[in-house]
Scaffold this active site. Sequence first.
Site, PDB file in Angstrom:
ATOM      1  N   LEU A   1       1.049  -1.163   0.485  1.00  0.00           N
ATOM      2  CA  LEU A   1       0.132   0.375   0.263  1.00  0.00           C
ATOM      3  C   LEU A   1       1.025   1.382   0.144  1.00  0.00           C
ATOM      4  CD1 LEU A   1      -3.015   0.332   2.260  1.00  0.00           C
ATOM      5  CD2 LEU A   1      -0.920   2.090   2.657  1.00  0.00           C
ATOM      6  N   ASN A   2       0.383   2.340  -1.403  1.00  0.00           N
ATOM      7  CA  ASN A   2       0.938   3.187  -0.643  1.00  0.00           C
ATOM      8  C   ASN A   2      -0.054   4.610  -0.559  1.00  0.00           C
ATOM      9  OD1 ASN A   2       2.123   2.841  -3.587  1.00  0.00           O
ATOM     10  ND2 ASN A   2       2.303   4.999  -3.380  1.00  0.00           N
ATOM     11  N   ASP A   3      -0.306   5.682  -0.937  1.00  0.00           N
ATOM     12  CA  ASP A   3      -0.861   7.280  -0.995  1.00  0.00           C
ATOM     13  C   ASP A   3      -2.280   6.063  -0.728  1.00  0.00           C
ATOM     14  OD1 ASP A   3       1.168   7.451  -1.838  1.00  0.00           O
ATOM     15  OD2 ASP A   3       0.601   9.036  -3.227  1.00  0.00           O
TER      16      ASP A   3
ATOM     17  N   GLN B   1      -3.180   2.884  -3.057  1.00  0.00           N
ATOM     18  CA  GLN B   1      -2.520   2.679  -3.696  1.00  0.00           C
ATOM     19  C   GLN B   1      -2.067   1.624  -3.668  1.00  0.00           C
ATOM     20  OE1 GLN B   1      -0.521   4.772  -6.855  1.00  0.00           O
ATOM     21  NE2 GLN B   1      -2.412   5.247  -6.547  1.00  0.00           N
TER      22      GLN B   1
ATOM     23  N   SER C   1      -1.805   7.818  -8.159  1.00  0.00           N
ATOM     24  CA  SER C   1      -3.107   8.682  -7.422  1.00  0.00           C
ATOM     25  C   SER C   1      -3.700   9.767  -8.028  1.00  0.00           C
ATOM     26  CB  SER C   1      -2.352   9.314  -5.978  1.00  0.00           C
ATOM     27  OG  SER C   1      -1.533   8.466  -4.575  1.00  0.00           O
TER      28      SER C   1
ATOM     29  N   ARG D   1       1.133  14.324 -12.060  1.00  0.00           N
ATOM     30  CA  ARG D   1      -0.088  13.223 -11.147  1.00  0.00           C
ATOM     31  C   ARG D   1      -0.312  13.847 -10.158  1.00  0.00           C
ATOM     32  NH1 ARG D   1       4.857  11.498 -11.318  1.00  0.00           N
ATOM     33  NH2 ARG D   1       6.798  12.075  -9.074  1.00  0.00           N
ATOM     34  N   ASP D   2      -1.197  13.281  -9.744  1.00  0.00           N
ATOM     35  CA  ASP D   2      -2.274  13.400  -8.674  1.00  0.00           C
ATOM     36  C   ASP D   2      -3.275  14.334  -9.083  1.00  0.00           C
ATOM     37  OD1 ASP D   2      -0.009  11.623  -7.901  1.00  0.00           O
ATOM     38  OD2 ASP D   2       1.115  12.635  -6.877  1.00  0.00           O
TER      39      ASP D   2
ATOM     40  N   GLU E   1       4.585  16.143  -5.104  1.00  0.00           N
ATOM     41  CA  GLU E   1       3.230  15.493  -5.604  1.00  0.00           C
ATOM     42  C   GLU E   1       1.973  15.967  -4.956  1.00  0.00           C
ATOM     43  OE1 GLU E   1       6.401  11.537  -6.396  1.00  0.00           O
ATOM     44  OE2 GLU E   1       5.693  11.571  -4.099  1.00  0.00           O
TER      45      GLU E   1
HETATM   46  C1  FRU Z   1       3.919   9.512  -3.821  1.00  0.00           C
HETATM   47  C2  FRU Z   1       3.619   8.948  -5.561  1.00  0.00           C
HETATM   48  C3  FRU Z   1       2.330   9.916  -6.405  1.00  0.00           C
HETATM   49  C4  FRU Z   1       2.260   9.124  -7.519  1.00  0.00           C
HETATM   50  C5  FRU Z   1       2.081   7.296  -5.913  1.00  0.00           C
HETATM   51  C6  FRU Z   1       2.083   6.454  -7.099  1.00  0.00           C
HETATM   52  O1  FRU Z   1       4.107   8.649  -3.320  1.00  0.00           O
HETATM   53  O2  FRU Z   1       4.710   8.904  -6.269  1.00  0.00           O
HETATM   54  O3  FRU Z   1       3.065  10.952  -6.799  1.00  0.00           O
HETATM   55  O4  FRU Z   1       0.951   8.861  -7.591  1.00  0.00           O
HETATM   56  O5  FRU Z   1       2.985   7.823  -5.567  1.00  0.00           O
HETATM   57  O6  FRU Z   1       2.198   5.128  -6.762  1.00  0.00           O
END
Ligand code: FRU
Length: 466
Positions: A30-32, A48, A92, A155-156, A213
């Site tokens: 998992l991330n964001d 994520q 994201s 992105r994002d 980001e």
């Molecule tokens: C931040 C990031 C975002 C991107 C996502 C990819 O942690 O790098 O900028 O969309 O993670 O997993």
Amino acid sequence: MQKLDPSKFVHVTNQRYRQHYHITTPGGWLNDPNGLCYFKGYYHVFYQFHPYSTEWGPMHWGHVRSRDLVHWEQLPIALVPGDPEDSGGCFSGSAIIKNGRLYLLYTGHHYYDDGDLDHFWENQNLAYSDDGVHFTKYEHNPIIEAPADNTQHFRDPKVWEHDGSYYLVLGSQHQGDELGRILFYKSTDLFHWESCGPIIESQGKDTEGWMWECPDLFSVNGQDVLVYSPMGIKPQGKRFLNTSQVCYRIGKLDYQTQRFTGSQPAELDHGHNFYATQSFTTPDGRQLQFGWMSPFDETPQEHTDGWACSLTLPREISVVDGVLHAQPARELAALRHQTDIDDEVRVTGQQVLTVSDPQHTELALKFAETPHDFSWILSDQDGALVSLAYEQGQLTLTRRGNDPHRYATVTELDDIRIFVDTSSVEIFVNAGTTTFTERYYAKGLVELALAAERECQLHVQAFQLK
Ligand code: FRU
């Protein structure tokens, strides 16, 4: 939508570090936090997600929902990468509700297939759902392509509605000077977007970052707050010590000039593990934020157990007298299962707290007056794992292992709230004006203790958390 292969999903094989009340994956990386919203009676959190391993990989959107922000239910994966608009990943993004339909705006990540993962391009896409469970990608994706003066970093999207129009901000890097900036877009229908240029840009690679980001922009208590995750800021004394951090600026977004002006960037959290936040507005008007407890360049120890990383607790963001506060969402009081301690305490020397389940405890400490010195310590069989010490206007967070210290300055010490889960600690000082987010990995018996060299008087509450 691409197909999933659940037979190859990673599964949790060991519960030792598994969080009890934080959002994490059913197995996998998992991330964001993404797509935060309230839709048809549920809070929705997407994240994520790489379900096929405990390392970052082609990004999917995992999905949980809750009626109360406390009990979360895992739902089917919402977005699967591999379509022409998101061939290398669904990165994201955010959510918005329009005419009873839930829309997700997200970044399509694409590789040039030259074997170099640092060589990519990005665009913005839309998906929607009427039941909040099953999602359809928009047939005319992408909805936004990068402007000509941008590098590959684009992105994002974070979307919101204002005065009958839709707006979004995007994280990006300017091609000319290779500095981070936040791009601004406007739409009347969510499908067609007009580029309004950058609202603010980094003033220097080492001081403010080369890429910004995960931007987030919202109004709270009559102030506009810009939150973003800059990459590349170099340490400045005791500040900016992590690989990357989350910064905020309080100020004003001018919809006419399409510029944001505000305070100097400040770190939102002072711990080792905090990144890529996003917030949303609840039906009763509060701004709730989640972050990712990022390990940055370290490997989270649970990766051998079939899962990796978790989100923070939801935090209520407010601005009082120009100061930003991040406090645990009030709904979290529902986690309190039993009161272990509710006493006036005088601390001299080190005092172990008698609590029923140290690793699943909320502590609320209220000081009679700012102490001369004070410490809170979480330890296991090998000694202190995480501690927070106050002395002479400085808070020092120490974790076991390399690069142990993190710092924050406070003028006085009024109160501390601490949420301990199986492998994380979140600390909120002085009504959330200073916070620390930490992961920890305990061996054997865990204890919570308070310590002071000079006698210190405080009210201690300890709650066992379900
Ligand atoms: C931040 C990031 C975002 C991107 C996502 C990819 O942690 O790098 O900028 O969309 O993670 O997993």
